[in-house]
Design an enzyme around this catalytic site. Structure first.
Site, PDB file in Angstrom:
ATOM      1  N   ARG A   1      31.975  38.802  41.963  1.00 52.85           N
ATOM      2  CA  ARG A   1      30.938  38.188  41.116  1.00 52.85           C
ATOM      3  C   ARG A   1      30.141  37.122  41.871  1.00 52.85           C
ATOM      4  O   ARG A   1      29.031  36.790  41.484  1.00 52.85           O
ATOM      5  CB  ARG A   1      31.546  37.649  39.817  1.00 52.85           C
ATOM      6  CG  ARG A   1      31.965  38.783  38.873  1.00 52.85           C
ATOM      7  CD  ARG A   1      32.581  38.271  37.590  1.00 52.85           C
ATOM      8  NE  ARG A   1      33.890  37.681  37.788  1.00 52.85           N
ATOM      9  CZ  ARG A   1      35.044  38.334  37.684  1.00 52.85           C
ATOM     10  NH1 ARG A   1      35.047  39.619  37.379  1.00 52.85           N
ATOM     11  NH2 ARG A   1      36.180  37.714  37.890  1.00 52.85           N
TER      12      ARG A   1
ATOM     13  N   GLU B   1      49.332  33.414  41.853  1.00 59.70           N
ATOM     14  CA  GLU B   1      50.435  33.061  40.954  1.00 59.70           C
ATOM     15  C   GLU B   1      51.697  33.837  41.367  1.00 59.70           C
ATOM     16  O   GLU B   1      52.785  33.291  41.472  1.00 59.70           O
ATOM     17  CB  GLU B   1      50.034  33.380  39.519  1.00 59.70           C
ATOM     18  CG  GLU B   1      50.976  32.813  38.488  1.00 59.70           C
ATOM     19  CD  GLU B   1      50.568  33.169  37.054  1.00 59.70           C
ATOM     20  OE1 GLU B   1      51.209  32.650  36.134  1.00 59.70           O
ATOM     21  OE2 GLU B   1      49.621  33.960  36.878  1.00 59.70           O
TER      22      GLU B   1
END
Lengths: 182, 193
Positions: free
Chosen positions: A69, A106
């Site tokens: 993006r 994560e």
């Protein structure tokens, strides 16, 4: 720095066009969808204009955009301020010789790559992405640019998730965002 | 159709654009002379010329949608050009993506790869029936992903006015499923960087 604190009249229009999609890509995440902003020519243009107004005339010769993006906002900014556009990509996408920077997710790790020779030492660079969360990918982007001797002037994102404190993970580099979401 | 045959014969911008594209041999597999447009993006004038040529062509065609493939297949980088064109002509930009990237409700269309198939997706509601659309990509080879893009837009009721690419094979398709195909330059055949 955040544009919303400057109370620019265009900010509310931009924020209103960003769609929040709950539980994407997994339960518990409120996904900030900028594709709805891209459907509104005025608000999309306002987004780009706000960045261009900030960075034009500052001798920035590189706009680095983070896949994917960042590739939507980066090139229009680069074109308007007279800078190169440098895509920073996931592994094995760039065809030429690359340098790689690993970063922690994560769960597990990922990697960001940049073409060797795209950026020269002492160039002044901007890093662009649609959103900053934990700051992990932006940090990797800053590292890539600094490894080739560029000076990262600022990171620029449309959206910040301030609760995730990504701003603190940018090696001391300033961050400019248009809207924040809690 | 090639830009040089369609009003831009001798336009020096085309040569500058062609020269700015780097050829990388044997990527992603042996035998392919990969047309690397990232070097074009480093050349501000050539990048701007590329966008300007498309904008000049499409500005007065009543186009309200510019659609581009975002990282679909190894060759699809239309999203680097699409948004700038959309901004300049006052159109929406609609990204078309691989499965599971778009967060909202999507429609999807299969396309053929050398081995197997993949799918291209678009958000439901991004475009309305009757809108006039342009599909942009950096390179057209087989036209598989472009065809899938056209089908997606048509399923939502858009009229695809044209497909546009920076690089395209000269002996390849001049039309894509009946849609005109506009190409700026031919592929470079030898290593230049």
């Amino acid at each position: 720095m955040s544009a919303y604190k400057d109370k620019d009249a265009r900010i509310n229009g931009i924020k209103d066009q960003i769609r929040v999609v709950p539980n994407f890509p997994k339960p518990g995440i409120m996904f900030q969808d900028i594709t709805t902003l891209l459907l509104k020519p005025k608000e999309f243009k306002d987004t780009i204009d706000m960045f261009v107004e900030r960075y034009k005339g500052k001798n920035i010769s590189v706009v680095a955009g983070i896949e994917a993006r960042g590739f939507i906002f980066g090139p229009p900014i680069a074109l308007a301020i007279g800078a190169k556009f440098v895509p920073l990509r996931k592994p094995k996408k760039l065809p030429g010789k690359v340098i790689s920077e690993e970063y922690i997710l994560e769960y597990g790790r990922d990697c960001l790559e940049m073409h060797v020779g795209a950026v020269e030492s002492a160039e002044r660079a901007l890093v662009v992405d649609d959103l900053i969360a934990t700051g992990g990918t932006l940090c990797a982007a800053i590292n890539l640019l600094e490894r080739v001797g560029a000076e990262v002037v600022e990171c620029a994102c449309v959206i910040e998730l301030p609760d995730l404190k990504g701003r603190e993970r940018l090696n001391g580099k300033p961050l400019y965002v248009l809207v924040e979401s809690h | 159709m090639f830009a040089a045959e369609n009003g831009l014969r001798g336009d020096p911008r085309l040569q500058g654009i062609s020269k700015a594209i780097r050829v990388v041999p044997d990527f992603p597999i042996p035998g392919i002379m990969f047309q690397d447009i990232t070097t074009l993006l480093l050349d501000h004038k050539a990048f701007k010329d590329t966008v300007d040529i498309f904008v000049d062509r499409y500005r007065d065609m009543g186009i309200s949608v510019v659609a581009a493939n975002v990282n679909v297949g190894i060759e699809a980088r239309g999203f680097v050009f699409g948004p700038s064109i959309a901004l300049a002509i006052g159109a929406k930009f609609v990204p078309l993506r691989k499965p599971n990237k778009l967060p909202g409700e999507v429609i999807s269309e299969a396309y053929v790869l050398e081995y197997g198939t993949d799918r291209l997706e678009m958000h439901v509601g991004a475009i309305e029936p009757g809108e006039r659309a342009l599909v942009i990509d950096d390179l057209v080879a087989t036209g598989g992903t472009l065809s899938a893009a056209v089908r997606l837009l048509e399923r939502m009721g858009a009229e695809v006015v044209e497909c546009a690419c920076v690089v395209g094979l000269p002996e390849g398709q001049r039309r894509l499923d009946g849609k005109p195909l506009y190409i700026l330059v031919e592929p470079r055949l030898s290593v230049n960087y």
